[in-house]
Design a protein around this motif. Structure first.
Motif, mmCIF file in Angstrom:
data_model
loop_
_atom_site.group_PDB
_atom_site.id
_atom_site.type_symbol
_atom_site.label_atom_id
_atom_site.label_comp_id
_atom_site.label_asym_id
_atom_site.label_seq_id
_atom_site.Cartn_x
_atom_site.Cartn_y
_atom_site.Cartn_z
ATOM 1 N N GLY A 1 53.477 17.596 -10.826
ATOM 2 C CA GLY A 1 54.620 16.689 -10.690
ATOM 3 C C GLY A 1 55.596 16.807 -11.846
ATOM 4 O O GLY A 1 56.813 16.751 -11.656
ATOM 5 N N GLY A 2 55.073 16.993 -13.058
ATOM 6 C CA GLY A 2 55.935 17.156 -14.219
ATOM 7 C C GLY A 2 56.722 18.444 -14.177
ATOM 8 O O GLY A 2 57.902 18.494 -14.516
ATOM 9 N N ILE A 3 56.069 19.520 -13.740
ATOM 10 C CA ILE A 3 56.749 20.809 -13.626
ATOM 11 C C ILE A 3 57.807 20.755 -12.537
ATOM 12 O O ILE A 3 58.930 21.239 -12.709
ATOM 13 C CB ILE A 3 55.724 21.932 -13.364
ATOM 14 N N LEU A 4 57.479 20.128 -11.412
ATOM 15 C CA LEU A 4 58.455 19.994 -10.328
ATOM 16 C C LEU A 4 59.654 19.153 -10.776
ATOM 17 O O LEU A 4 60.803 19.488 -10.485
ATOM 18 C CB LEU A 4 57.805 19.364 -9.095
ATOM 19 N N GLY A 5 59.397 18.077 -11.512
ATOM 20 C CA GLY A 5 60.492 17.254 -12.023
ATOM 21 C C GLY A 5 61.388 18.023 -12.983
ATOM 22 O O GLY A 5 62.611 17.885 -12.956
ATOM 23 N N ALA A 6 60.782 18.858 -13.833
ATOM 24 C CA ALA A 6 61.573 19.660 -14.772
ATOM 25 C C ALA A 6 62.433 20.671 -14.027
ATOM 26 O O ALA A 6 63.592 20.893 -14.386
ATOM 27 C CB ALA A 6 60.648 20.368 -15.750
ATOM 28 N N LEU A 7 61.877 21.278 -12.985
ATOM 29 C CA LEU A 7 62.665 22.225 -12.185
ATOM 30 C C LEU A 7 63.814 21.524 -11.478
ATOM 31 O O LEU A 7 64.925 22.063 -11.403
ATOM 32 C CB LEU A 7 61.769 22.931 -11.173
ATOM 33 N N GLN A 8 63.567 20.328 -10.963
ATOM 34 C CA GLN A 8 64.633 19.576 -10.289
ATOM 35 C C GLN A 8 65.737 19.187 -11.262
ATOM 36 O O GLN A 8 66.921 19.290 -10.945
ATOM 37 C CB GLN A 8 64.058 18.331 -9.621
ATOM 38 N N ARG A 9 65.364 18.750 -12.469
ATOM 39 C CA ARG A 9 66.376 18.393 -13.477
ATOM 40 C C ARG A 9 67.181 19.613 -13.888
ATOM 41 O O ARG A 9 68.401 19.546 -14.039
ATOM 42 C CB ARG A 9 65.704 17.767 -14.699
ATOM 43 N N GLY A 10 66.506 20.749 -14.068
ATOM 44 C CA GLY A 10 67.210 21.972 -14.438
ATOM 45 C C GLY A 10 68.176 22.420 -13.358
ATOM 46 O O GLY A 10 69.300 22.819 -13.643
ATOM 47 N N TYR A 11 67.741 22.343 -12.093
ATOM 48 C CA TYR A 11 68.614 22.732 -10.989
ATOM 49 C C TYR A 11 69.829 21.814 -10.905
ATOM 50 O O TYR A 11 70.951 22.281 -10.732
ATOM 51 C CB TYR A 11 67.852 22.710 -9.666
ATOM 52 N N SER A 12 69.599 20.506 -11.053
ATOM 53 C CA SER A 12 70.728 19.590 -10.934
ATOM 54 C C SER A 12 71.714 19.771 -12.089
ATOM 55 O O SER A 12 72.925 19.686 -11.895
ATOM 56 C CB SER A 12 70.252 18.144 -10.856
ATOM 57 N N ARG A 13 71.224 20.070 -13.303
ATOM 58 C CA ARG A 13 72.122 20.339 -14.424
ATOM 59 C C ARG A 13 72.948 21.598 -14.165
ATOM 60 O O ARG A 13 74.150 21.627 -14.393
ATOM 61 C CB ARG A 13 71.333 20.510 -15.716
ATOM 62 N N TYR A 14 72.279 22.650 -13.698
ATOM 63 C CA TYR A 14 72.981 23.900 -13.399
ATOM 64 C C TYR A 14 74.012 23.677 -12.302
ATOM 65 O O TYR A 14 75.155 24.124 -12.414
ATOM 66 C CB TYR A 14 71.963 24.964 -12.976
ATOM 67 N N TYR A 15 73.608 23.001 -11.238
ATOM 68 C CA TYR A 15 74.505 22.775 -10.104
ATOM 69 C C TYR A 15 75.732 21.972 -10.535
ATOM 70 O O TYR A 15 76.857 22.318 -10.187
ATOM 71 C CB TYR A 15 73.760 22.046 -8.986
#
Length: 79
Positions: free
Chosen positions: A32-46
């Motif tokens: 869950g922590g890794i998935l949350g980090a990936l989601q935050r990274g994607y949203s920042r990039y987007y």
């Protein structure tokens, strides 16, 4: 004096080399922590490169360049 920031809340770029092990130990490496980090990274990039008023080719070209580098590394793993 600036307010003290907890090491857990410090960004990776602001962590000193001696604190890196402690900082990494405080990270959440559960699925869950890794998935949350990936989601935050994607949203920042987007939000920084794709979802802009006056966009360019910068965001798309970075994704394409990353794909090219990864495919090169996978194809030529002996190099």
């Amino acid at each position: 004096l600036p307010a003290a920031v907890l090491l857990k809340d410090t960004k990776l770029m602001d962590v000193k080399l001696g604190q890196l092990g402690t900082w990494l130990a405080m990270r959440d490496f559960t699925p869950g922590g890794i998935l949350g980090a990936l989601q935050r990274g994607y949203s920042r990039y987007y939000n920084k490169y794709i979802n802009v008023r006056k966009g360019g080719l910068g965001g798309i070209s970075m994704v394409l360049a990353g794909y090219i580098v990864l495919s090169y590394m996978w194809s030529y793993s002996h190099v």
